[in-house]
Each structure stands twice: as structure tokens, then as C-alpha cells.
Design a protein around this motif. Structure first.
Motif, PDB file in Angstrom:
ATOM      1  N   LEU A   1       0.359  -1.605  -0.050  1.00 41.78           N
ATOM      2  CA  LEU A   1      -0.605   0.031  -0.061  1.00 41.78           C
ATOM      3  C   LEU A   1       1.016   0.914   0.195  1.00 41.78           C
ATOM      4  N   GLY A   2       0.486   1.954  -0.709  1.00 40.59           N
ATOM      5  CA  GLY A   2       1.693   3.598  -0.720  1.00 40.59           C
ATOM      6  C   GLY A   2       0.755   4.199  -0.875  1.00 40.59           C
ATOM      7  N   GLU A   3       1.641   5.835  -0.963  1.00 40.62           N
ATOM      8  CA  GLU A   3       0.890   7.113  -0.571  1.00 40.62           C
ATOM      9  C   GLU A   3       1.639   8.079  -1.268  1.00 40.62           C
ATOM     10  N   ASN A   4       1.739   8.940  -2.477  1.00 41.62           N
ATOM     11  CA  ASN A   4       2.022  10.370  -2.643  1.00 41.62           C
ATOM     12  C   ASN A   4       0.922  11.727  -2.221  1.00 41.62           C
TER      13      ASN A   4
ATOM     14  N   LYS B   1      -3.582   9.682  -5.368  1.00 40.99           N
ATOM     15  CA  LYS B   1      -2.706  10.021  -4.100  1.00 40.99           C
ATOM     16  C   LYS B   1      -2.111   8.575  -3.419  1.00 40.99           C
ATOM     17  N   TYR B   2      -3.268   7.482  -3.014  1.00 38.35           N
ATOM     18  CA  TYR B   2      -2.702   6.174  -2.791  1.00 38.35           C
ATOM     19  C   TYR B   2      -3.143   5.422  -4.040  1.00 38.35           C
ATOM     20  N   MET B   3      -2.189   4.161  -3.162  1.00 36.19           N
ATOM     21  CA  MET B   3      -2.287   2.808  -4.691  1.00 36.19           C
ATOM     22  C   MET B   3      -2.409   1.604  -3.819  1.00 36.19           C
ATOM     23  N   CYS B   4      -2.259   0.229  -4.607  1.00 31.31           N
ATOM     24  CA  CYS B   4      -2.276  -0.801  -4.162  1.00 31.31           C
ATOM     25  C   CYS B   4      -2.013  -1.746  -5.443  1.00 31.31           C
ATOM     26  N   ALA B   5      -0.824  -2.482  -4.463  1.00 30.39           N
ATOM     27  CA  ALA B   5      -0.972  -3.486  -5.454  1.00 30.39           C
ATOM     28  C   ALA B   5       0.749  -4.791  -5.300  1.00 30.39           C
ATOM     29  N   PHE B   6       1.147  -5.733  -6.286  1.00 32.39           N
ATOM     30  CA  PHE B   6       1.635  -6.790  -6.200  1.00 32.39           C
ATOM     31  C   PHE B   6       3.388  -6.847  -6.048  1.00 32.39           C
TER      32      PHE B   6
ATOM     33  N   ARG C   1       6.986  -8.323  -6.834  1.00 34.97           N
ATOM     34  CA  ARG C   1       7.782  -9.642  -6.170  1.00 34.97           C
ATOM     35  C   ARG C   1       9.136  -8.240  -6.760  1.00 34.97           C
ATOM     36  N   GLN C   2      10.505  -9.025  -5.390  1.00 31.76           N
ATOM     37  CA  GLN C   2      11.522  -8.509  -5.186  1.00 31.76           C
ATOM     38  C   GLN C   2      12.872  -9.169  -5.372  1.00 31.76           C
ATOM     39  N   ASN C   3      13.859  -8.997  -5.579  1.00 33.36           N
ATOM     40  CA  ASN C   3      15.506  -9.374  -5.388  1.00 33.36           C
ATOM     41  C   ASN C   3      16.288  -8.899  -4.867  1.00 33.36           C
ATOM     42  N   ALA C   4      17.387  -9.493  -5.019  1.00 35.06           N
ATOM     43  CA  ALA C   4      18.727  -7.918  -4.250  1.00 35.06           C
ATOM     44  C   ALA C   4      19.327  -6.789  -4.923  1.00 35.06           C
ATOM     45  N   LEU C   5      18.054  -7.293  -6.651  1.00 33.34           N
ATOM     46  CA  LEU C   5      18.252  -6.161  -7.395  1.00 33.34           C
ATOM     47  C   LEU C   5      17.662  -4.799  -7.815  1.00 33.34           C
ATOM     48  N   PHE C   6      16.183  -6.085  -7.915  1.00 33.72           N
ATOM     49  CA  PHE C   6      15.368  -4.244  -8.100  1.00 33.72           C
ATOM     50  C   PHE C   6      13.583  -5.227  -7.349  1.00 33.72           C
ATOM     51  N   ALA C   7      12.705  -4.376  -7.807  1.00 37.39           N
ATOM     52  CA  ALA C   7      11.386  -4.944  -7.430  1.00 37.39           C
ATOM     53  C   ALA C   7      10.805  -4.510  -8.675  1.00 37.39           C
ATOM     54  N   GLU C   8       9.268  -5.668  -8.864  1.00 38.14           N
ATOM     55  CA  GLU C   8       8.705  -5.605  -9.647  1.00 38.14           C
ATOM     56  C   GLU C   8       7.393  -5.433  -9.107  1.00 38.14           C
ATOM     57  N   TYR C   9       6.346  -4.290  -9.525  1.00 37.59           N
ATOM     58  CA  TYR C   9       5.403  -4.454  -8.783  1.00 37.59           C
ATOM     59  C   TYR C   9       3.648  -4.225 -10.275  1.00 37.59           C
ATOM     60  N   SER C  10       2.701  -5.393  -9.795  1.00 33.95           N
ATOM     61  CA  SER C  10       2.202  -5.329 -11.218  1.00 33.95           C
ATOM     62  C   SER C  10       0.487  -5.097 -10.653  1.00 33.95           C
ATOM     63  N   GLU C  11       0.478  -5.415 -10.858  1.00 35.72           N
ATOM     64  CA  GLU C  11      -1.905  -5.229 -11.034  1.00 35.72           C
ATOM     65  C   GLU C  11      -1.820  -3.973  -9.859  1.00 35.72           C
ATOM     66  N   VAL C  12      -0.950  -2.941 -10.295  1.00 33.81           N
ATOM     67  CA  VAL C  12      -1.133  -1.593  -9.730  1.00 33.81           C
ATOM     68  C   VAL C  12      -2.212  -0.838  -9.479  1.00 33.81           C
ATOM     69  N   MET C  13      -3.258  -0.512  -8.668  1.00 33.28           N
ATOM     70  CA  MET C  13      -5.004  -0.587  -8.312  1.00 33.28           C
ATOM     71  C   MET C  13      -3.908   1.658  -7.947  1.00 33.28           C
ATOM     72  N   ALA C  14      -4.190   2.651  -8.545  1.00 30.90           N
ATOM     73  CA  ALA C  14      -4.679   3.846  -7.559  1.00 30.90           C
ATOM     74  C   ALA C  14      -5.936   4.452  -7.425  1.00 30.90           C
ATOM     75  N   SER C  15      -5.870   5.646  -6.155  1.00 29.71           N
ATOM     76  CA  SER C  15      -7.363   5.999  -5.816  1.00 29.71           C
ATOM     77  C   SER C  15      -6.775   7.419  -4.841  1.00 29.71           C
TER      78      SER C  15
ATOM     79  N   GLU D   1      -9.213  -0.799   1.171  1.00 27.85           N
ATOM     80  CA  GLU D   1     -10.210  -2.020   1.028  1.00 27.85           C
ATOM     81  C   GLU D   1      -9.446  -3.039   0.400  1.00 27.85           C
ATOM     82  N   LEU D   2      -9.790  -2.699  -0.946  1.00 36.14           N
ATOM     83  CA  LEU D   2      -8.276  -4.137  -1.271  1.00 36.14           C
ATOM     84  C   LEU D   2      -7.787  -3.943  -1.009  1.00 36.14           C
ATOM     85  N   PHE D   3      -6.187  -3.530  -0.591  1.00 37.61           N
ATOM     86  CA  PHE D   3      -4.997  -3.984   0.120  1.00 37.61           C
ATOM     87  C   PHE D   3      -5.314  -5.152   0.974  1.00 37.61           C
ATOM     88  N   GLY D   4      -6.722  -4.801   2.146  1.00 39.60           N
ATOM     89  CA  GLY D   4      -7.116  -6.482   2.699  1.00 39.60           C
ATOM     90  C   GLY D   4      -7.639  -7.134   1.530  1.00 39.60           C
ATOM     91  N   GLN D   5      -8.220  -6.978   0.851  1.00 36.37           N
ATOM     92  CA  GLN D   5      -9.112  -7.699  -0.497  1.00 36.37           C
ATOM     93  C   GLN D   5      -7.493  -9.105  -0.784  1.00 36.37           C
TER      94      GLN D   5
END
Length: 207
Positions: free
Chosen positions: A29-32, A40-45, A47-61, A69-73
Motif C-alpha cells: 500500500l503506497g501513498e504520494n 494519491k494512494y495505490m495498491c499493488a503486488f 516481487r523483488q530480489n536483491a537487484l530490483f522490485a517489480e510491481y504489478s496489478e497497480v490500482m490507484a485512487s 479495502e483492496l489491500f485487505g482483499q
């Protein structure tokens, strides 16, 4: 006095303010606060390793309760998915209790771990994976596998899933002799050894 020494975790312009990692993915769960576009707010999945993080299915509102609620689901869905994965029919009837120090041979700086069956400390693993089926690995190499090495990485293959992974030598609780492995682990070890032999034969033919 404010302590600014803790580095903020960022995903683009969003500061990650909540995160739950369960199974093969993390829900974040992120905030800008500076956003003026209605996102201003986002929720995403993640996956990360030692080099980088990959964010997917990003939803913002701009609606914080909606994103929470989306985060909890998503956390609930990921938990259910992981529960099903960890309780597949093939694991039913297996004694999957965590392996403790009493159940393995402790190691010292003198021990060479190459080709050994190692046991990962339960506390190193995430809570959902603190079980025997996720502790037993075949150590394939890495500087940490050698005695008195300045490096610490140990590259392994999981006896249950067959997946490759990396751990530090300090993460190793001890070793187990192949003849003392439970049935499922002996089966996994045999499958890995057969696959290794097949790859070796293929390489030799290609020379």
C-alpha cells in the motif's frame, strides 16, 4: 529530534506505508501526498530480489478507504492461495513439523557443504514456510559452501519443490545424512540427482 536515518521504501513516487508478504508475492500500500491527479494512494503486488522490485496489478485512487479495502482483499486472497499451495494432496499425511537442532548434525567452519543436505533455520523463513518441506535443501555450491571461505552465499535446490534458492551460511542449522531423510525428501533428492545427471550427459554430448 527527528530520526531521518531510516530510508523510505519507494515505488516510483509512492512511499510504501504498508506491506504484507505471504506466499510468492507481497501486497503493498503506497501513498504520494504530492499527487494532484486523483491517484494519491495505490495498491499493488510486488516481487523483488536483491537487484530490483517489480510491481504489478497497480490500482490507484484518491479514496483511501477504497484502497485499504483492496489491500485487505488482496492479502486475504494471497493468504488463501498460499494455504491451498501448502496443503496440496501430496503433502497430506507428511510430518511437516519444523526440523530443530536436535534433528540434524551441527556444522562448523571446517565443514564443506557441497553436495550436502542442509537444514535451513526455521526463523530465517517467512512464517508460512517454517516447516520441514521448506527447510531441506541440496547445497549445490557458492562461496559459503566451502570451509573457511570469506564468502557466505550457498546456492541450493529445494528437496520438496525442486526450485533453486540462495541462503547464507549463517542461515544453515545443520546437515542431514541422505539415509536419514523422510520418504518425500528421498524422492525429491533422487529426482534432483537424476535431473543433474541428465544435464551432464547432454553437455557431454554437445562437446
Amino acid at each position: 529530534m527527528n530520526d531521518d536515518s531510516t530510508e523510505k521504501r519507494m515505488a516510483g513516487d509512492y512511499e510504501i506505508i504498508q506491506a504484507v508478504h505471504i506466499g510468492d508475492r507481497e501486497v503493498v500500500l503506497g501513498e504520494n501526498p504530492q499527487d494532484d491527479t486523483g491517484m494519491k494512494y495505490m495498491c499493488a503486488f510486488c516481487r523483488q530480489n536483491a537487484l530490483f522490485a517489480e510491481y504489478s496489478e497497480v490500482m490507484a485512487s484518491d479514496d483511501f478507504p477504497e484502497i485499504v479495502e483492496l489491500f485487505g482483499q488482496r492479502v486475504a486472497e494471497q493468504a488463501q492461495k498460499t494455504h491451498i499451495e501448502l496443503n496440496k494432496p501430496r503433502i497430506q499425511g507428511i510430518d511437516d513439523r519444523p526440523i530443530t537442532a536436535e534433528g540434524c548434525i551441527p556444522i562448523s567452519h571446517e565443514d564443506d557443504l557441497h553436495g550436502k543436505i542442509i537444514v535451513i533455520k526455521p526463523e530465517v523463513l517467512r512464517r508460512e514456510y517454517r516447516r520441514a518441506t521448506r527447510q531441506l535443501k541440496l547445497c549445490m555450491g557458492g562461496f559459503g559452501a566451502s570451509p573457511h571461505s570469506r564468502g557466505s552465499a550457498c546456492y541450493c535446490v529445494d528437496l520438496y519443490t525442486g526450485k533453486e534458492s540462495r541462503y547464507e551460511r549463517m542461515d544453515v542449522l545443520g546437515t542431514i545424512q541422505p539415509e536419514n531423510l523422510p520418504g518425500w525428501a528421498k524422492h525429491g533428492l533422487t529426482a534432483i540427482q537424476q535431473e543433474q545427471a541428465k544435464k551432464k550427459t547432454t553437455k557431454e554430448r554437445e562437446r
